[in-house]
Design a protein around this motif. Structure first.
Motif, PDB file in Angstrom:
ATOM      1  N   THR A  26      -7.487 -18.465 -36.451  1.00 29.38           N
ATOM      2  CA  THR A  26      -8.404 -17.543 -37.120  1.00 29.38           C
ATOM      3  C   THR A  26      -7.757 -16.964 -38.370  1.00 29.38           C
ATOM      4  OG1 THR A  26      -9.512 -16.965 -35.055  1.00 29.38           O
ATOM      5  CG2 THR A  26      -9.721 -15.402 -36.874  1.00 29.38           C
ATOM      6  N   SER A  28      -8.626 -13.904 -41.184  1.00 26.78           N
ATOM      7  CA  SER A  28      -9.486 -12.757 -41.485  1.00 26.78           C
ATOM      8  C   SER A  28      -9.271 -12.304 -42.920  1.00 26.78           C
ATOM      9  CB  SER A  28      -9.201 -11.602 -40.523  1.00 26.78           C
ATOM     10  OG  SER A  28      -9.543 -11.966 -39.192  1.00 26.78           O
ATOM     11  N   SER A  35     -14.252 -13.214 -40.843  1.00 24.80           N
ATOM     12  CA  SER A  35     -13.283 -14.093 -40.177  1.00 24.80           C
ATOM     13  C   SER A  35     -13.847 -15.498 -40.063  1.00 24.80           C
ATOM     14  CB  SER A  35     -12.941 -13.578 -38.774  1.00 24.80           C
ATOM     15  OG  SER A  35     -12.279 -12.333 -38.840  1.00 24.80           O
TER      16      SER A  35
END
Length: 744
Positions: A26, A28, A35
Motif C-alpha cells: 500500500t 498512501s 491510498s
C-alpha cells in the motif's frame, strides 16, 4: 505451514503472510487521504490494485499486466523487492492555470520477476489521486503486444464520457453506467459523493494513445485504437495511468496530468509568450486575400491582442509583408499548416526555419486524426523542431492533452474538442467540457462566438467562455466588429490567457458552472448555465481581506443577444447575486483598482489646482508631441482621453484626437521627465494606475516609474508642462475624470 515474506509500508517492514494469502503493498498520499494497494494473487501470480480515499472505495480490484517480447507479465509473477521515494518538486510554466505547480506524492516501485525477466510497477499516491506505470529494465529492442490494465469502478458509478473518435471532437453525454462502449479519455465518473477523472500522461513517442472499453461490473479496460504492436526499446516506461479523485473543484483545479509528465526540455522559455489571437477562418472572408488578413490584424491590434492566426489559404508571396505590417501593430503572426506537409523532420526543418525567418511567431498544425505511436512521435518531433526555431505551437485535429505542454512549453494549446468552429453548440455541452476535456489541459475551443450563438446560448454566456476554457493562446473566432462594438469590449481587451490561480466556485457537469481565475491582482469570473435560468450566488471570499475592489459585471440583458453592464464595489465579504437566463451566463472582472472606469467612455482629465485639462500641445497628431495643461475647449478633441485596460489595474490613456498614448519621454524613471504622446507599444511607461485620493480626485501613477502626473512648478498657466514627479499629495498632482462622451 510454509510462509511468504511480503513488504508492507516502508522499506524494511516485513510481515509474515501465509503462502495461500494475497501479498499486498500500500502507498498512501502525503496527507494520508488517498491510498492505492497493489495485490499479487497467491496462485495465479497476477497483479491487481484498488484505491480508497478517506476510507471509501473509489476503484475496486482492477487488473494490472502487460504483455511484451521480454515476457508476458500478466500472470506467473513473483515479488522481488520494493523501494520507496518521496516526490516533492515545484515548477512553473509560461502557459499555466496557476503560478506555481506542486508535484507532491509518495511513490513505491515494486519489482517482480518471471522467467528471468523483470517488471517494475511504479505506483504513486497523491492527495488528489493516484497513478501507476510499467517499467521494463534492460537494453535492446522491445515490442509491447497488449495491456491488461483496467479501472474497475463500483457498480453504482455513473458519469460522463464521449465515444472514442481519434480527434476527440465529440460530446460528453451522461451515462448511467460504464458497462459498454469504447470511450475516449478523459472519462468522468461519479462514485457516491466523490468524482473521479480517468486519464493518462507522459506518452512521449513510446506508446499508442489508449482508449477505455466498458465491460460488466463497470470495468473499463485499457485498449488501443490500432492492432499494431508498440515498438520501442528498453529501459521502457509506459505512460502513466491516472485517476484524479475528489470534489469537482479538486478535478478542475488539479495539475496531475502535468505533474506526471516529463519535465520541460527547454532551458530557456523566456521567448514563450501566451496571448490572445484573432482568427478569421470561422468568421469568413477570402482566406487567400491579403487584405482579409490585414483587416483582422487591425481588429486584433484594436483589441490589444498579441497574435493573429492566418489559417488555410495563405500565400507565401504575401506572408512576409503581412508579418511586417502586423509588427507595426504589435501583433504576431501564426501560420496554419497541414500535418501532411510536415510529416518528416526534413520537411519540418525546412518550413519552420523559413517561416521563423519571415518573423512568424507560431504554427497551427492540423489534421492528425490518429492516436498511434507513429502519430505520437510526430507530435514530439514537431514540438522539438518548432522550439529550435522559437516557434509556438497549436495542434489541431489532434489527440487529447497528455502533458506535452509541460515537456514542450511552446505547445500552448491543442484542439481535441468539439468547439465553436463546428457551428451552434449547446450550453449543456459547454458546461460538460469544463469538467471533462477542459480539466486535462489547454483547449482551443475558439470561444466568444457571438454570431454563432443561434439561440443555443446567450451573448453573456459566450463572453464567459474564455474564462472557463483555458487556452494559453486564446483564439477569438468572430468578426472584429463583433468585439469592437460589444458592450464587453473592455472585458475582452483585459482578459488574460494565462493564469496565477484557478478556482471552481460551484458547478455540476449537467447543470451550470462558475469558475474564478486570477492574474496578478485581478480576478475574472465566468458563470454559465447549461439549461434553466438561475441566480448565480457567488461569494467573493477568495478576494484579499481588507482590500476594496471594483467588480465590472457583464451579464444577460433583456434578450439573448443583449449584454447588461454594471459596476459594483465589492470586498471579500461580498456575495454577488447574478441573474442568469436559460443557457445564459455572466463574465466579471474584479480589480483592486479603486476608481471605476466606464468602458468606451471619453474623459476630460482636469487638474485640481488649475482647473485646466490634460491636452496634447497644438492638437498635434505626431509621436513625441508634448502633453500640457490647457483650458478645456468643448469643440476640440486633443483634450479628451479614453482609458484602455492594460491589465493588473493599469490603463493606457489614449488621446481622442491623435489616437496616440500618454507616454513618459524616453521611458525615463527620473523625476521631472516630461509627458508626451506616442504610438501605443504596451510598455510600462505607457501604463497608468488611478488611485482614489478623495473628493472625486485621483492620482495617476506610472507603472514604469511609480511617479505621478504633476503640473510642472504647480503652474496655473495654459501651456504648462505635465511631468512625472514623486507623490507629494499637492493639488497639482490630483486629477478629476469627467465623462464627456463615448466612442461608438
Amino acid at each position: 505451514m510454509p510462509f511468504l515474506r511480503a513488504l508492507f509500508g516502508s522499506i524494511g517492514l516485513l510481515t509474515l503472510v501465509p503462502a495461500n494469502a494475497w501479498a499486498q503493498w500500500t502507498v498512501s498520499s502525503p496527507n494520508g487521504s488517498t491510498s492505492i494497494s497493489v495485490s499479487l494473487h497467491p496462485s495465479t501470480g497476477a497483479l491487481s490494485y484498488s484505491v480508497t480515499q478517506d476510507g471509501a472505495v473509489v476503484l475496486e480490484s482492477s487488473a494490472l499486466g502487460i504483455s511484451t517480447s521480454a515476457g508476458d507479465f500478466v500472470n506467473g509473477l513473483s515479488f522481488v523487492s520494493r523501494s520507496n521515494a518521496v516526490i516533492n518538486e515545484s515548477y512553473s510554466l509560461p502557459g499555466r492555470k496557476k503560478a506555481s505547480y506542486l508535484n507532491a506524492a509518495n511513490e513505491a516501485v515494486l519489482r517482480f520477476s518471471k522467467g528471468g525477466q523483470e517488471l517494475h510497477l511504479a505506483v504513486r499516491a497523491y492527495d488528489d489521486g493516484i497513478a501507476y506505470r510499467y517499467r521494463i529494465p534492460g537494453s535492446g529492442a522491445l515490442s509491447i503486444y497488449s495491456e491488461s490494465s483496467a479501472f474497475n469502478l463500483p457498480d453504482t458509478a455513473t458519469g460522463y464520457a464521449q465515444s472514442y473518435v481519434s480527434n476527440y471532437e465529440g460530446y460528453y453525454p451522461a451515462r448511467g453506467s460504464f458497462t459498454s462502449g469504447t470511450l475516449g479519455m478523459p472519462v468522468l465518473a461519479a462514485v457516491d459523493t466523490r468524482w473521479v477523472l480517468l486519464a493518462e500522461s507522459d506518452l512521449g513517442g513510446s506508446y499508442h494513445t489508449s482508449q477505455l472499453t466498458g465491460g460488466s461490473g463497470n470495468t473499463l479496460r485499457w485498449s488501443w485504437p490500432t492492432a499494431t504492436s508498440v515498438n520501442t526499446s528498453r529501459q521502457f516506461n509506459s505512460p502513466w495511468r491516472l485517476a484524479v479523485i475528489g470534489s469537482l473543484a479538486t478535478l478542475v483545479e488539479s495539475s496531475l496530468v502535468e505533474n506526471l509528465s516529463a519535465p520541460s526540455q527547454l532551458a530557456d522559455t523566456s521567448w514563450i509568450r501566451p496571448g490572445r489571437s484573432g482568427w478569421s477562418w470561422r468568421a469568413g472572408g477570402n482566406q487567400s486575400d491579403y487584405n482579409t488578413h490585414v483587416s483582422f490584424v487591425d481588429s486584433a491590434s484594436a483589441m490589444g491582442w498579441e497574435y493573429y492566426l492566418v489559417d488555410e489559404g495563405w500565400q507565401a508571396s504575401w506572408v512576409p509583408s503581412l508579418v511586417s505590417y502586423a509588427n507595426t501593430k504589435n501583433v504576431g503572426i501564426w501560420l496554419w499548416v497541414n500535418d501532411e506537409d510536415v510529416k518528416t523532420e526534413s520537411q519540418m526543418r525546412t518550413l519552420f526555419s523559413r517561416w521563423a525567418g519571415w518573423g512568424v511567431r507560431g504554427v497551427k498544425v492540423d489534421f492528425f486524426d490518429g492516436d498511434s505511436q507513429v502519430t505520437m512521435q510526430l507530435y514530439e518531433k514537431l514540438a522539438q523542431v518548432a522550439a529550435e526555431n522559437r516557434l509556438l505551437v497549436n495542434f489541431h485535429g489532434c489527440t487529447k492533452p497528455n502533458g506535452i505542454g509541460r515537456k514542450w512549453p511552446n505547445v500552448l494549446t491543442q484542439e481535441g474538442v468539439f468547439g465553436a468552429e463546428q457551428g451552434e453548440l449547446s450550453a449543456a455541452h459547454n458546461v460538460s467540457l469544463l469538467f471533462t476535456r477542459g480539466a486535462v489541459g489547454a483547449m482551443d475551443y475558439t470561444p466568444g462566438a457571438y454570431s454563432n450563438a443561434g439561440g443555443q446560448t446567450t451573448w453573456a454566456h459566450q463572453t464567459a467562455l474564455p474564462v472557463l476554457f483555458a487556452s494559453y493562446v486564446q483564439h477569438y473566432s468572430d468578426h472584429g466588429a463583433m468585439y469592437r462594438d460589444s458592450v464587453a469590449r473592455e472585458f475582452l481587451r483585459a482578459l488574460p490567457s494565462s493564469w496565477d490561480d484557478t478556482r471552481l466556485l460551484e458547478g455540476h457537469p449537467s447543470q451550470y458552472a462558475t469558475l474564478a481565475r486570477r492574474r496578478g491582482n485581478d480576478w475574472y469570473v465566468g458563470t454559465i448555465s447549461g439549461g434553466a435560468g438561475r441566480t448565480a450566488v457567488i461569494p467573493l471570499s477568495f478576494l484579499t481581506a481588507g482590500t476594496n475592489y471594483t467588480a465590472h459585471i457583464y451579464r444577460d440583458g433583456t434578450s439573448d443577444n443583449d449584454i447588461a453592464y454594471q459596476v459594483q464595489q465589492v470586498s471579500s465579504t461580498s456575495v454577488l447575486n447574478i441573474p442568469v437566463r436559460a443557457n445564459g451566463g455572466a463574465a466579471i472582472r474584479i480589480t483592486s483598482q479603486s476608481v471605476p472606469v466606464v468602458p468606451s467612455a471619453l474623459y476630460k482629465i482636469i487638474n485640481r489646482q488649475s482647473g485646466k485639462a490634460l491636452a496634447v500641445q497644438n492638437a498635434s497628431r505626431s509621436d513625441g508631441a508634448a502633453v500640457i495643461q490647457w483650458a478645456y475647449v468643448d469643440s476640440t478633441t486633443n483634450d479628451e482621453w479614453r482609458l484602455v485596460d492594460a491589465g493588473g489595474g493599469y490603463y493606457g490613456l489614449l488621446n481622442r484626437n491623435s489616437g496616440r498614448t500618454l507616454d513618459v519621454y524616453d521611458a525615463s524613471a527620473a523625476a521631472g521627465a516630461k509627458l508626451i504622446q506616442y504610438t501605443s507599444r504596451g510598455s510600462a511607461n505607457q501604463q497608468w494606475q488611478l488611485t482614489d485620493v478623495g473628493g472625486g480626485y485621483v492620482r495617476i501613477v506610472s507603472r514604469h516609474s511609480g511617479m505621478v502626473l504633476d503640473v510642472e512648478s504647480a503652474s496655473l498657466a495654459d501651456g504648462a508642462n505635465v511631468i512625472q514627479w514623486p507623490w507629494s499629495g499637492d493639488a497639482n498632482q490630483q486629477w478629476q475624470l469627467v465623462q464627456v462622451g463615448s466612442v461608438p
